[in-house]
Write a protein that holds these residues in place. Structure first.
Motif, PDB file in Angstrom:
ATOM      1  N   THR A 186       0.836  -1.096   0.143  1.00  0.00           N
ATOM      2  CA  THR A 186       0.090   0.137  -0.017  1.00  0.00           C
ATOM      3  C   THR A 186       0.993   1.053   0.093  1.00  0.00           C
ATOM      4  N   ILE A 187       0.609   2.138  -1.119  1.00  0.00           N
ATOM      5  CA  ILE A 187       1.517   3.320  -1.055  1.00  0.00           C
ATOM      6  C   ILE A 187       0.562   4.427  -0.781  1.00  0.00           C
TER       7      ILE A 187
ATOM      8  N   VAL B 188       0.875   7.267  -8.429  1.00  0.00           N
ATOM      9  CA  VAL B 188       1.997   5.927  -8.480  1.00  0.00           C
ATOM     10  C   VAL B 188       1.941   5.543  -9.869  1.00  0.00           C
TER      11      VAL B 188
ATOM     12  N   LYS C 259       7.404   2.474  -3.524  1.00  0.00           N
ATOM     13  CA  LYS C 259       6.654   3.245  -2.528  1.00  0.00           C
ATOM     14  C   LYS C 259       7.748   4.287  -2.024  1.00  0.00           C
TER      15      LYS C 259
ATOM     16  N   GLU D 194       6.008   8.107  -2.190  1.00  0.00           N
ATOM     17  CA  GLU D 194       5.702   8.833  -1.083  1.00  0.00           C
ATOM     18  C   GLU D 194       6.698  10.067  -0.777  1.00  0.00           C
TER      19      GLU D 194
END
Length: 146
Positions: free
Chosen positions: A10-11, A18, A139, A143
């Motif tokens: 999960t990002i 993404v 990720k 992020e």
């Protein structure tokens, strides 16, 4: 039939953010450990990569390969091997699903067949390492906002 390996992460970003990182092949050497060079050879009408040349260095396996990409909507991309020095076949995909509150679940699937003899369990382990490194790098890249 070849088995495949897959994993999810999960990002904390929207699917479009993404996918923008996934689609930016020129920046792969910045966040993927194995890709040393990436060159888009052909694009589709929307400007998305259809064929990409990658120079890989995954320790014991160094390869110069060309992959063909197929985009399904805005949340899925799959690839297959066009040519390679070390691989007989390579099929993979990223599937993105909204995970609520601006997050995205990313599932990476991969099937690799090398030209050199290799035990199935060793091949699956190598696929798992490639997937886990790619997802962790993706990720971190997304992020960080880089």
């Amino acid at each position: 039939m070849a088995e495949h390996t897959s994993s999810s992460i999960t990002i904390e970003a929207a699917p479009a953010d993404v996918m923008a990182v996934i689609a930016d092949f020129a920046r792969y050497p910045d966040w993927t450990g194995e890709v040393k060079e990436a060159e888009v050879l052909k694009t589709d009408a929307r400007g998305r990569a259809e064929q990409v040349r990658l120079v890989m260095d995954a320790g014991a396996i160094k390869d110069d390969q060309t992959l063909g990409y197929t985009w399904t909507g805005d949340n899925e991309v799959a690839w297959t091997l066009v040519k390679s020095q070390m691989l007989r076949s390579l099929d993979g995909s990223y599937l993105l699903k909204p995970a609520g509150a601006g997050a995205t679940e990313v599932t990476y699937s991969l099937t690799v067949d090398v030209k050199i003899p290799m035990l199935g369990m060793i091949k699956r382990k190598a696929e798992k390492v490639i997937i886990d490194r790619a997802l962790a790098g993706l990720k971190k890249r997304v992020e960080s906002g880089a």
